[in-house]
Design a protein around this motif. Structure first.
Motif, PDB file in Angstrom:
ATOM      1  N   GLY A  39      -5.632   6.756   8.166  1.00  0.00           N
ATOM      2  CA  GLY A  39      -5.667   5.467   8.834  1.00  0.00           C
ATOM      3  C   GLY A  39      -6.527   5.485  10.074  1.00  0.00           C
ATOM      4  O   GLY A  39      -7.355   6.375  10.264  1.00  0.00           O
ATOM      5  N   SER A  91       4.174  -2.224   6.191  1.00  0.00           N
ATOM      6  CA  SER A  91       3.572  -2.361   4.858  1.00  0.00           C
ATOM      7  C   SER A  91       4.423  -1.726   3.768  1.00  0.00           C
ATOM      8  O   SER A  91       4.238  -2.010   2.586  1.00  0.00           O
ATOM      9  CB  SER A  91       2.157  -1.766   4.833  1.00  0.00           C
ATOM     10  OG  SER A  91       2.194  -0.342   4.789  1.00  0.00           O
ATOM     11  N   ASP A 117      -0.074   6.406  -0.569  1.00  0.00           N
ATOM     12  CA  ASP A 117       0.040   4.970  -0.830  1.00  0.00           C
ATOM     13  C   ASP A 117      -1.356   4.473  -1.187  1.00  0.00           C
ATOM     14  O   ASP A 117      -2.233   4.393  -0.332  1.00  0.00           O
ATOM     15  CB  ASP A 117       0.569   4.257   0.415  1.00  0.00           C
ATOM     16  CG  ASP A 117       0.752   2.765   0.224  1.00  0.00           C
ATOM     17  OD1 ASP A 117       0.224   2.208  -0.755  1.00  0.00           O
ATOM     18  OD2 ASP A 117       1.420   2.149   1.076  1.00  0.00           O
ATOM     19  N   THR A 140      -8.832   2.191  -1.908  1.00  0.00           N
ATOM     20  CA  THR A 140      -7.797   1.534  -1.123  1.00  0.00           C
ATOM     21  C   THR A 140      -8.282   0.195  -0.600  1.00  0.00           C
ATOM     22  O   THR A 140      -9.447   0.014  -0.306  1.00  0.00           O
ATOM     23  CB  THR A 140      -7.386   2.392   0.084  1.00  0.00           C
ATOM     24  OG1 THR A 140      -8.521   2.589   0.901  1.00  0.00           O
ATOM     25  CG2 THR A 140      -6.820   3.720  -0.354  1.00  0.00           C
ATOM     26  N   THR A 176       2.022  -2.111  11.865  1.00  0.00           N
ATOM     27  CA  THR A 176       1.501  -2.731  10.648  1.00  0.00           C
ATOM     28  C   THR A 176       1.618  -1.786   9.465  1.00  0.00           C
ATOM     29  O   THR A 176       2.000  -2.186   8.363  1.00  0.00           O
ATOM     30  CB  THR A 176       0.028  -3.148  10.857  1.00  0.00           C
ATOM     31  OG1 THR A 176      -0.053  -3.986  12.008  1.00  0.00           O
ATOM     32  CG2 THR A 176      -0.510  -3.888   9.651  1.00  0.00           C
ATOM     33  N   GLU A 177       1.299  -0.522   9.683  1.00  0.00           N
ATOM     34  CA  GLU A 177       1.398   0.486   8.617  1.00  0.00           C
ATOM     35  C   GLU A 177       2.848   0.634   8.158  1.00  0.00           C
ATOM     36  O   GLU A 177       3.134   0.622   6.960  1.00  0.00           O
ATOM     37  CB  GLU A 177       0.868   1.834   9.105  1.00  0.00           C
ATOM     38  CG  GLU A 177      -0.608   1.822   9.397  1.00  0.00           C
ATOM     39  CD  GLU A 177      -1.077   3.019  10.191  1.00  0.00           C
ATOM     40  OE1 GLU A 177      -2.293   3.293  10.142  1.00  0.00           O
ATOM     41  OE2 GLU A 177      -0.258   3.689  10.868  1.00  0.00           O
ATOM     42  N   ASN A 192      -2.281   1.555  -1.943  1.00  0.00           N
ATOM     43  CA  ASN A 192      -2.612   0.253  -1.354  1.00  0.00           C
ATOM     44  C   ASN A 192      -3.311   0.424  -0.014  1.00  0.00           C
ATOM     45  O   ASN A 192      -4.222  -0.332   0.315  1.00  0.00           O
ATOM     46  CB  ASN A 192      -1.354  -0.587  -1.130  1.00  0.00           C
ATOM     47  CG  ASN A 192      -0.994  -1.445  -2.320  1.00  0.00           C
ATOM     48  OD1 ASN A 192      -1.588  -1.356  -3.383  1.00  0.00           O
ATOM     49  ND2 ASN A 192       0.016  -2.267  -2.138  1.00  0.00           N
ATOM     50  N   THR A 193      -2.870   1.385   0.775  1.00  0.00           N
ATOM     51  CA  THR A 193      -3.364   1.528   2.138  1.00  0.00           C
ATOM     52  C   THR A 193      -4.210   2.772   2.359  1.00  0.00           C
ATOM     53  O   THR A 193      -4.909   2.860   3.366  1.00  0.00           O
ATOM     54  CB  THR A 193      -2.191   1.567   3.135  1.00  0.00           C
ATOM     55  OG1 THR A 193      -1.401   2.731   2.856  1.00  0.00           O
ATOM     56  CG2 THR A 193      -1.343   0.314   3.036  1.00  0.00           C
ATOM     57  N   TRP A 252      -6.261  -3.145   1.635  1.00  0.00           N
ATOM     58  CA  TRP A 252      -5.045  -3.809   2.070  1.00  0.00           C
ATOM     59  C   TRP A 252      -4.861  -5.145   1.357  1.00  0.00           C
ATOM     60  O   TRP A 252      -3.828  -5.781   1.499  1.00  0.00           O
ATOM     61  CB  TRP A 252      -5.068  -3.989   3.584  1.00  0.00           C
ATOM     62  CG  TRP A 252      -4.680  -2.725   4.299  1.00  0.00           C
ATOM     63  CD1 TRP A 252      -5.435  -1.601   4.423  1.00  0.00           C
ATOM     64  CD2 TRP A 252      -3.458  -2.449   4.955  1.00  0.00           C
ATOM     65  NE1 TRP A 252      -4.758  -0.652   5.122  1.00  0.00           N
ATOM     66  CE2 TRP A 252      -3.535  -1.156   5.475  1.00  0.00           C
ATOM     67  CE3 TRP A 252      -2.303  -3.184   5.173  1.00  0.00           C
ATOM     68  CZ2 TRP A 252      -2.492  -0.568   6.184  1.00  0.00           C
ATOM     69  CZ3 TRP A 252      -1.273  -2.595   5.905  1.00  0.00           C
ATOM     70  CH2 TRP A 252      -1.378  -1.301   6.386  1.00  0.00           C
TER      71      TRP A 252
END
Length: 147
Positions: free
Chosen positions: A141, A75, A29, A4, A71-72, A31-32, A6
């Motif tokens: 996270g 996204s 996800d 992962t 922010t999450e 990406n994150t 960002w």
């Protein structure tokens, strides 16, 4: 192996994975590195009730859910999409008409405003804590308590 960052921008067919181990009720996800509920909860609620709901959710037979930070949540918005919800094309979420979602992020300097995301138009806004919005819980996270 889940790599992962960002800084990545994977296409939806590579970015999102429906997780069979979570009874297909959750989406990874890539990406994150976050794991999202695939479908929001049917009831709209105030932010404290939304937080409580996530803390007690058993989506995919798992606990450990929370409200995402702003922010999450933001996204997930794809600003290139022109139809609602403004998610990446092919994203496996099932929003079923839900477009306004809570984050667990309090707007700095205010005690009654939390950040939210409008997936109809793809923007972030502040919302009074007692209004009824949709809830989409997340796992993983940062280890941050929003409440």
């Amino acid at each position: 192996d889940v790599s992962t960052s960002w800084s990545r921008a994977l296409p939806a067919d590579e970015r999102f994975v429906v997780l069979a181990a979570f009874n297909d009720e959750a989406v990874l996800d890539r990406n994150t590195g976050l794991v999202w509920e695939r479908s929001p909860h049917s009831a709209s609620r105030a932010v404290f009730s939304a937080s409580y709901h996530c803390l007690n959710a058993t989506t995919g037979g798992q606990m450990g859910w929370r409200l995402p930070n702003i922010t999450e949540l933001a996204s997930l918005v794809d600003p290139s999409v022109t139809t609602e919800p403004m998610l990446p094309a092919g994203a496996p979420f099932e929003f079923a008409g839900h477009v306004f979602f809570w984050s667990g992020t309090l707007r700095q300097g205010f005690s009654d405003l939390y950040w939210s995301v409008n997936f109809r138009h793809g923007f972030v806004d502040d919302t009074e804590w007692d209004l009824a919005l949709s809830t989409l819980c997340v796992r993983g996270g940062p280890k941050v308590d929003a409440f």
